[in-house]
Every structure is written in structure tokens, then in C-alpha cells.
Scaffold this motif. Sequence first.
Motif, short mmCIF file in Angstrom:
data_model
loop_
_atom_site.label_atom_id
_atom_site.label_comp_id
_atom_site.label_asym_id
_atom_site.label_seq_id
_atom_site.Cartn_x
_atom_site.Cartn_y
_atom_site.Cartn_z
N VAL A 111 0.95 -1.39 0.00
CA VAL A 111 0.11 -0.02 0.07
C VAL A 111 0.87 1.19 -0.06
O VAL A 111 0.62 2.23 -0.65
N GLU A 112 1.92 1.17 0.87
CA GLU A 112 2.80 2.54 0.78
C GLU A 112 3.55 2.50 -0.50
O GLU A 112 3.64 3.60 -1.09
N LEU A 113 3.85 1.31 -1.30
CA LEU A 113 4.61 1.56 -2.48
C LEU A 113 3.56 2.12 -3.52
O LEU A 113 3.88 2.82 -4.55
N LEU A 114 2.12 1.88 -3.31
CA LEU A 114 1.29 2.38 -4.50
C LEU A 114 1.09 3.85 -3.99
O LEU A 114 0.85 4.57 -5.11
N GLY A 115 1.65 4.42 -3.09
CA GLY A 115 1.51 5.87 -2.74
C GLY A 115 2.61 6.65 -3.21
O GLY A 115 2.56 7.67 -3.79
N THR A 116 3.76 5.84 -3.00
CA THR A 116 5.07 6.67 -3.50
C THR A 116 5.68 6.21 -4.74
O THR A 116 6.23 6.76 -5.47
N ARG A 117 5.02 5.24 -5.35
CA ARG A 117 5.66 4.49 -6.43
C ARG A 117 4.52 4.25 -7.42
O ARG A 117 4.54 3.07 -8.00
N GLY A 118 3.58 5.07 -7.52
CA GLY A 118 2.23 4.86 -8.58
C GLY A 118 2.35 4.61 -9.77
O GLY A 118 1.70 3.94 -10.50
N GLY A 119 3.43 5.07 -10.27
CA GLY A 119 3.86 5.24 -11.78
C GLY A 119 4.68 3.94 -12.01
O GLY A 119 5.11 3.77 -13.17
N ASN A 120 5.44 3.63 -11.18
CA ASN A 120 6.64 2.39 -11.24
C ASN A 120 5.89 1.00 -11.05
O ASN A 120 6.08 0.08 -10.25
N TRP A 121 5.17 0.65 -12.54
CA TRP A 121 4.62 -0.66 -12.51
C TRP A 121 5.47 -1.86 -12.42
O TRP A 121 4.90 -2.64 -11.99
N GLU A 122 6.72 -1.66 -12.77
CA GLU A 122 7.62 -2.94 -12.62
C GLU A 122 7.81 -3.11 -11.22
O GLU A 122 7.74 -4.43 -10.92
N ILE A 123 7.95 -2.25 -10.13
CA ILE A 123 8.01 -2.54 -8.96
C ILE A 123 7.02 -2.98 -8.17
O ILE A 123 7.03 -3.79 -7.52
N LEU A 124 5.62 -2.36 -8.44
CA LEU A 124 4.66 -2.93 -8.14
C LEU A 124 4.08 -4.22 -8.36
O LEU A 124 3.97 -5.06 -7.68
N ALA A 125 4.58 -4.80 -9.75
CA ALA A 125 4.21 -5.92 -10.26
C ALA A 125 5.22 -7.05 -9.44
O ALA A 125 4.81 -8.07 -9.00
N THR A 126 6.35 -6.61 -9.21
CA THR A 126 7.35 -7.67 -8.44
C THR A 126 6.96 -7.63 -7.04
O THR A 126 6.97 -8.89 -6.47
N ALA A 127 6.63 -6.57 -6.49
CA ALA A 127 5.99 -6.69 -5.00
C ALA A 127 4.90 -7.46 -4.98
O ALA A 127 4.73 -8.33 -4.18
N ALA A 128 3.68 -7.40 -5.97
CA ALA A 128 2.69 -8.40 -5.88
C ALA A 128 3.10 -9.62 -5.95
O ALA A 128 2.32 -10.40 -5.32
N PHE A 129 3.83 -9.98 -6.99
CA PHE A 129 4.17 -11.30 -7.22
C PHE A 129 4.77 -12.03 -6.05
O PHE A 129 4.61 -13.26 -5.63
N VAL A 130 5.90 -11.15 -5.22
CA VAL A 130 6.27 -11.94 -4.22
C VAL A 130 5.46 -11.95 -3.12
O VAL A 130 5.64 -12.86 -2.36
N SER A 131 4.37 -10.99 -3.00
CA SER A 131 3.58 -11.30 -1.98
C SER A 131 2.54 -12.67 -2.22
O SER A 131 2.28 -13.07 -1.36
N ILE A 132 2.42 -13.11 -3.41
CA ILE A 132 1.19 -13.93 -3.63
C ILE A 132 2.15 -15.28 -3.86
O ILE A 132 1.49 -16.47 -3.99
N SER A 133 3.48 -15.25 -4.04
CA SER A 133 4.24 -16.52 -4.27
C SER A 133 4.10 -17.60 -3.22
O SER A 133 4.01 -18.68 -3.36
N VAL A 134 4.21 -16.95 -1.91
CA VAL A 134 4.36 -17.95 -0.71
C VAL A 134 2.66 -18.71 -0.61
O VAL A 134 2.71 -19.77 -0.34
N PRO A 135 1.67 -17.82 -0.72
CA PRO A 135 0.44 -18.54 -0.71
C PRO A 135 0.06 -19.50 -1.78
O PRO A 135 -0.45 -20.48 -1.46
N LEU A 136 1.01 -19.12 -2.95
CA LEU A 136 0.67 -20.31 -4.05
C LEU A 136 1.43 -21.51 -3.72
O LEU A 136 0.71 -22.58 -3.85
N VAL A 137 2.71 -21.37 -3.28
CA VAL A 137 3.26 -22.66 -2.87
C VAL A 137 2.55 -23.18 -1.77
O VAL A 137 2.64 -24.64 -1.77
#
Length: 381
Positions: A336-362
Motif C-alpha cells: 500500500v505504501e508502494l502504491l502511494g510513493t511509486r504509483g507510476g513504477n509498474w515494474e516495482i508494483l508488479a514485482t512486489a505483488a508477485f512476491v506477496s502471492i508467491s508464498v500462498p501459491l506454494v
Amino acid sequence: MDNIAGTKSSLTWAVHISVAVLVALWLFPTVGLLVSSFRTADQIATSGWWKSMFPSEQNLTLRTADPAIQVQTGGMFVIEGELFEEGSPAVISVWGTSSREIDAYTPGQTAELKEGTITVQADGAYRMESPTEMTGSRGQRVFVTAELPPEFTFENYSKVLFSGDNTDSLAKAFFNTLTVTIPATIIPIVIAAFAAYALAWMDFPGRALLVAFVVALLVVPLQLALIPLLKLHLGIGIGKGYLGVWLAHTGFGLPLAIYLLRNYMVGLPRDIIENARVDGATDFQIFVKIILPLSFPALASFAIFQFLWTWNDLLVALVFLIDSTGQTTVMTKQIVELLGTRGGNWEILATAAFVSISVPLVVFFAMQRYLVRGLLAGSVK
């Protein structure tokens, strides 16, 4: 005759199509996040992830070399060089010297500058000429539209996981989330297993009322209990750390855990338990040596639910992990903080989102074979 046992329903095709649609709806955004997490910002901005394996056309702003390297040849001051790195397969289709006309010239044409001229080739090679010595401390800006090959990088993961900047790094938030999730999954399972066994196999007054009370707790909204529970935690001094959030998740997860495990344990063969009692086994021995091993599918089912709920939780973490220093920030809050400070950096947001869902997927794919068995247990006698 469609309703005769053993015959196939005429709506089987509809079920298959529905399952395929649901799988696609889940799979496409997940694969999109994975692919986007390895792409650069320019590639994400110019083409979708489904085109990541093909060359893409991008608008780039490049600079020529510093005027300090100019040489005098035949009465002309000349600067020669490459707009791209050596060996780059990029191909320029159009170019310009003004941001208003980035497609004013084609490769091989010459543009007039304030000091001389510049000629740009398709491969990025350029030549600047001027009858007088060129001045300035920076090179000439050149706007090019070029076709670039696919490019994948691990830089996004390096920046997100190992950056020293607290606004980017998810490494600490990752371990904070594990610190919250693992105890908040184990504690309710342990408590609920004992309670479920008592409600399923031990006779005592008021057992039916307790079962009804547990079922009633399933419909209590989480938001309704947040403020009273937070006041209680603050009153006893556990409202600003991990202990408070562990107990909160335990309290919110216990009704479902007890209900699920109790329904499973009721369906276990009575003869096994009665034979164990005849042989002199105590309730604790029956619970540990018979009930728990047989109840593993139900325990795994609830573990999946509780782990996913706790890992993806934001509301409970915001309420019970009150920390202005960021030492206990979990991944959902960090994103959520990344969305506020990095709203235009989609590559950072996509990476952070996938890191977040990787453990639940495993966790889900490792234990999904127990999920249906645990959920259906007790539904059919």
C-alpha cells in the motif's frame, strides 16, 4: 433418464466450460504479474505482458556524447558515436531533435542544430558537424522511435527485496509477515483441535449449546469486534505488537476451525475410539494417537484457509500492529505504501505483488490435495 445413477448429465459441457473460464480468470492475471515483474518500465509502458516475447516499438530520449570529445577534421568540428550501447540490436524507425516532433526525420537524414548538423543512422550511429567549435556541457538530445528486442531483468527483484531504501525493500516486511502468519496459523489449530474433540466425542452438559454458539460466531462480522478488542488489548498492554495480532487472528479463526474439525471428527469410525477406551486408553491418548492422525486432511484444510487469510490480511495488521518506526510492517501494508510513493513504477508494483502471492501459491499447491477431503468430511454419512 438423466437422473439415473451412473449416467452422465447433459450439462457436463457447461461444467467444463465454467471451470475453464474460472481457471483462465485466475491464471491470466497471475501470469501477467510474473512476466511483468521481469520487464523494464519502458517495456511495460509500451506493450502488454502478452507481447513480452516479441520486439516492441518504444519512444526513447537519448543524448549524444559530450562536446568535449569533438575533433577538428578538414576545418569542421566533428563528434561521432553510438546512441545505443555497443552490440544493441535496436533499430530506429524515426527520430527528431525536438520533443514536439520526435518523428521529423528518418534514418540517414540530417537535421539542423543551433550549432551545425546531426545525422542519425538506423543502428544508432550518429555524426555531428559544425564549422565552429561546439559548446555546452551536455550532449544533444535525440528523440528516437526504435524497435527493441524482448528484455528481461532481475533488477526489479533485487531492488524490491534487497534495496536499502525502506520504501522499496520488502525483505523485512516478508519476514514480518511470516512472523505474524505462522503463529497465527498454528495457535488456532492447536486450540480448535482440543475443542473439536471435546465437542465431538466427550459427553458433558451443554455440549449442544456450545456447538450452536460456535456456529453463531461464524456470522459475527470481523469489523464489529475490532474496536472493543483493540481497547481490551491496549488495556492489558498487548495492543502494539505481535502478541496482540496473534491473539486477534486466533480469536477470529477459532469458530471456523472448531466447526470444521468437529464435523470431521464426528464422522470418524466410532468402533476405533470405543476399542481404544476398552483397551484402557485415556481421552488424551485417543486424541493424540488416533484422532489427530486421522484428522490430518481437516487440519490441513483449515491451515490453508488460515494461512491465506492471515498472509493477505491488511485490516487486522493496521489495527493491532501499531508501529510508527516500520519495524513490524507486513507485506500488505508495505505494498500500500508502494502504491502511494511509486504509483507510476509498474515494474516495482508488479514485482512486489508477485512476491506477496508467491508464498500462498506454494502453500496452496503443496496442500491442495487435502483441501477438498477436509471440506467434504462429515457432509455424507
